[in-house]
Design a protein around this motif. Structure first.
Motif, PDB file in Angstrom:
ATOM      1  N   CYS A   1       0.896  -1.196  -0.045  1.00  0.00           N
ATOM      2  CA  CYS A   1       0.147   0.139  -0.079  1.00  0.00           C
ATOM      3  C   CYS A   1       0.847   1.312  -0.028  1.00  0.00           C
ATOM      4  CB  CYS A   1      -0.831   0.063   1.061  1.00  0.00           C
ATOM      5  SG  CYS A   1      -0.053   0.390   2.711  1.00  0.00           S
ATOM      6  N   VAL A   2       0.319   2.270  -0.488  1.00  0.00           N
ATOM      7  CA  VAL A   2       0.986   3.685  -0.629  1.00  0.00           C
ATOM      8  C   VAL A   2       1.700   3.978   0.597  1.00  0.00           C
ATOM      9  CG1 VAL A   2       1.091   6.122  -1.147  1.00  0.00           C
ATOM     10  CG2 VAL A   2      -0.025   4.306  -2.708  1.00  0.00           C
ATOM     11  N   ASP A   3       1.043   3.977   1.919  1.00  0.00           N
ATOM     12  CA  ASP A   3       1.763   4.326   3.110  1.00  0.00           C
ATOM     13  C   ASP A   3       2.685   3.529   3.610  1.00  0.00           C
ATOM     14  OD1 ASP A   3      -0.310   6.191   3.356  1.00  0.00           O
ATOM     15  OD2 ASP A   3      -1.342   5.514   5.111  1.00  0.00           O
TER      16      ASP A   3
ATOM     17  N   ILE B   1      -2.535  11.375  10.536  1.00  0.00           N
ATOM     18  CA  ILE B   1      -2.172  11.110  12.030  1.00  0.00           C
ATOM     19  C   ILE B   1      -1.769   9.524  12.161  1.00  0.00           C
ATOM     20  CG2 ILE B   1      -3.040  11.102  14.355  1.00  0.00           C
ATOM     21  CD1 ILE B   1      -4.914  13.160  14.107  1.00  0.00           C
ATOM     22  N   ASN B   2      -2.538   8.552  11.445  1.00  0.00           N
ATOM     23  CA  ASN B   2      -2.098   7.302  11.558  1.00  0.00           C
ATOM     24  C   ASN B   2      -0.806   7.080  11.055  1.00  0.00           C
ATOM     25  OD1 ASN B   2      -4.406   6.635  13.098  1.00  0.00           O
ATOM     26  ND2 ASN B   2      -5.659   6.294  11.264  1.00  0.00           N
TER      27      ASN B   2
ATOM     28  N   ARG C   1       1.668   9.095  10.786  1.00  0.00           N
ATOM     29  CA  ARG C   1       2.676   9.669  11.787  1.00  0.00           C
ATOM     30  C   ARG C   1       2.948   8.768  12.881  1.00  0.00           C
ATOM     31  NH1 ARG C   1      -0.211  14.771  10.825  1.00  0.00           N
ATOM     32  NH2 ARG C   1      -0.840  14.595  13.150  1.00  0.00           N
ATOM     33  N   ILE C   2       1.864   7.995  13.529  1.00  0.00           N
ATOM     34  CA  ILE C   2       2.001   6.803  14.586  1.00  0.00           C
ATOM     35  C   ILE C   2       2.744   5.839  13.944  1.00  0.00           C
ATOM     36  CG2 ILE C   2       0.801   5.199  15.907  1.00  0.00           C
ATOM     37  CD1 ILE C   2      -1.545   7.416  15.966  1.00  0.00           C
ATOM     38  N   LYS C   3       2.474   5.294  12.581  1.00  0.00           N
ATOM     39  CA  LYS C   3       3.356   4.204  12.153  1.00  0.00           C
ATOM     40  C   LYS C   3       4.758   4.477  12.164  1.00  0.00           C
ATOM     41  CE  LYS C   3      -0.430   2.202   9.526  1.00  0.00           C
ATOM     42  NZ  LYS C   3      -1.171   1.840   8.180  1.00  0.00           N
ATOM     43  N   ALA C   4       4.978   5.777  11.458  1.00  0.00           N
ATOM     44  CA  ALA C   4       6.369   6.377  11.396  1.00  0.00           C
ATOM     45  C   ALA C   4       7.372   6.252  12.672  1.00  0.00           C
ATOM     46  CB  ALA C   4       6.357   7.671  10.817  1.00  0.00           C
TER      47      ALA C   4
ATOM     48  N   SER D   1      11.231   9.871  11.860  1.00  0.00           N
ATOM     49  CA  SER D   1      10.810  11.370  12.520  1.00  0.00           C
ATOM     50  C   SER D   1       9.851  11.722  11.350  1.00  0.00           C
ATOM     51  CB  SER D   1      11.763  12.219  12.419  1.00  0.00           C
ATOM     52  OG  SER D   1      11.386  13.587  12.492  1.00  0.00           O
ATOM     53  N   ALA D   2       8.601  12.094  11.949  1.00  0.00           N
ATOM     54  CA  ALA D   2       7.266  12.631  11.401  1.00  0.00           C
ATOM     55  C   ALA D   2       6.604  13.784  11.959  1.00  0.00           C
ATOM     56  CB  ALA D   2       6.490  11.428  11.202  1.00  0.00           C
TER      57      ALA D   2
END
Length: 447
Positions: free
Chosen positions: A110-112, A137-138, A140-143, A149-150
């Protein structure tokens, strides 16, 4: 083009942008000063899916594509990238084969997950930090979970907690208040005020001795509020100090942009409609009153509505008609016939914002209700439609946003309030006290 020195390359920061950043702000690639901006190929593919969309997202996708095409002519976007006018650099990176660097749960194509993999790949290649910029937001949480760093894209954000109130209280001597009442103005050279800020003068000696006014930037003095008609503005009178300030700004033709912020029941829309009708019919300052609002559902959307364009828009525009009905009512009785007469005469027009792009609106009193659901770019589009002799009133509550792509700090209403706070053509009031009903006030405070 000047060759990038090793020293400059080492001091540059690197930002990798998600698709939603480009859809939010088409000029975002130019907003990172002299640093390096990376666009993953999957992001450009996502832009391609949006470009035929008729919404703001579609327009931004098309603009970004045009900018990338222009930059493509200046050099190769891949490899070293292209130098930007602001001293930064833009680079497009291809799909990463490094999904195996991610935890097993994030190895789907997937793109994310491709964006996360590309960020890790770029960090490893550059041997320096790479910051992922996304409004998701999700993501950034995965990162954060995988050590990346997000950040959110905050170029057009304002601090909602510190949002300009539009009014101030000033402690002065009693003799200064007496002077204000006698000479109908008061200068305070040692005080700095924003243009058109509404001011309460409090006596240092006597707490009961007060005066209210508006700061005039041309005269550099506080002036008394305009006297309201004995029967109010189409029967609407101010019930509190904030509403007095609001009506002062709404009825002043020298202030072509007014913003009103407040929770439900503070009278924002009602006062704007009453002041608009008064300016059009009694003072004849404007040719007509145009009322509009963005089309955003609260909660679950009901889907397509039957009928022609007028019938489809009726549910969305009904809150405006309800307020108009209240302004035009006689002794508490509904007066829809009067509303229809004014509409047929062209004095009142109620329209959606969908078709405002490309129009010019001269000599009209334009009210945009629920403006907190607009993006900064959409608000800019609306304000730039104002022709000679027009007035624009934006009303809304940044705490009640239905648009999933903006919040209290990034919506267009908050943005324009902060950007125009020092401009003499604009005025703003934040309304706190509800006047709809005791139940409405309790719900606003407790729920």
């Amino acid at each position: 083009m000047a060759k990038l020195t090793k020293e400059v390359a080492l001091t540059r920061k690197t930002y990798l942008l998600d698709t939603n950043v480009l859809l939010h702000d088409a000029n975002s690639i130019f907003s990172f000063e002299d640093n390096e901006v990376i666009l993953p190929l999957p992001v450009i593919e996502e832009l391609d899916r949006f470009k035929k969309d008729g919404s703001e997202n579609g327009r931004n996708a098309r603009q970004v594509s045009r900018e990338l095409d222009r930059l493509r002519r200046q050099g190769v976007l891949t490899n070293g990238g292209v130098e930007l006018e602001n001293g930064g650099r833009l680079r497009v990176v291809l799909t990463s084969n490094g999904l195996d660097q991610l935890p097993a749960e994030l190895r789907s194509p997937c793109v994310d997950h491709q964006i996360l993999a590309l960020t890790l790949q770029e960090r490893q290649r550059k041997k320096s930090p790479v910051t992922l910029v996304t409004k998701d937001i999700n993501l950034r949480i995965k990162a954060h979970a995988v050590g990346i760093s997000a950040e959110d894209y905050e170029t057009d954000k304002v601090s909602y907690d510190d949002l300009f109130s539009g009014s101030e209280e000033v402690q002065v001597l009693s003799e200064q208040i007496d002077y204000f009442y006698q000479h109908h103005q008061l200068s305070l050279p040692d005080q700095h005020f924003d243009p058109n800020v509404c001011i309460t003068l409090n006596s240092l000696e006597n707490k009961q001795h007060k005066a209210i006014g508006r700061f005039d930037d041309k005269l550099q003095a506080i002036l008394p509020l305009q006297a309201a008609p004995s029967d109010g503005f189409w029967g609407i009178n101010a019930r509190n100090l904030e509403q007095k300030f609001a009506l002062e700004l709404l009825t002043n033709a020298d202030i072509p942009l007014v913003t009103l912020v407040g929770r439900a029941g503070t009278g924002k829309t009602l006062m704007a409609l009453a002041a608009g009708l008064y300016a059009v019919t009694e003072r004849q300052t404007y040719s007509r009153m145009l009322v509009s609002r963005p089309v955003f559902p609260m909660g679950r959307d009901l889907g397509f509505l039957p009928g022609d364009i007028e019938e489809k828009l009726a549910p969305w525009m009904q809150p405006i008609h309800d307020n108009l009905d209240l302004v035009l009512s006689e002794e508490g009785r509904s007066n829809k016939r009067r509303q229809k007469e004014l509409t047929d005469m062209g004095i009142i027009a109620v329209e959606p914002l969908t078709y405002i792009r490309g129009r010019s609106i001269p000599h009209q009193y334009l009210i945009v209700d629920e403006a907190q659901n607009l993006t900064p770019h959409e608000v800019k589009t609306i304000i730039t439609r104002a022709g000679e002799g027009s007035k624009i009133v934006l009303t809304g509550d940044p705490e009640q946003i239905d648009n999933p792509y903006v919040d209290a700090s990034s919506n267009g209403l908050s943005y324009v309030i902060e950007r125009f706070r020092s401009h003499p053509l604009a005025g703003h009031i934040q309304l706190q006290r509800g006047e709809r009903s005791a139940l409405a006030n309790a719900a606003g405070s407790l729920l």
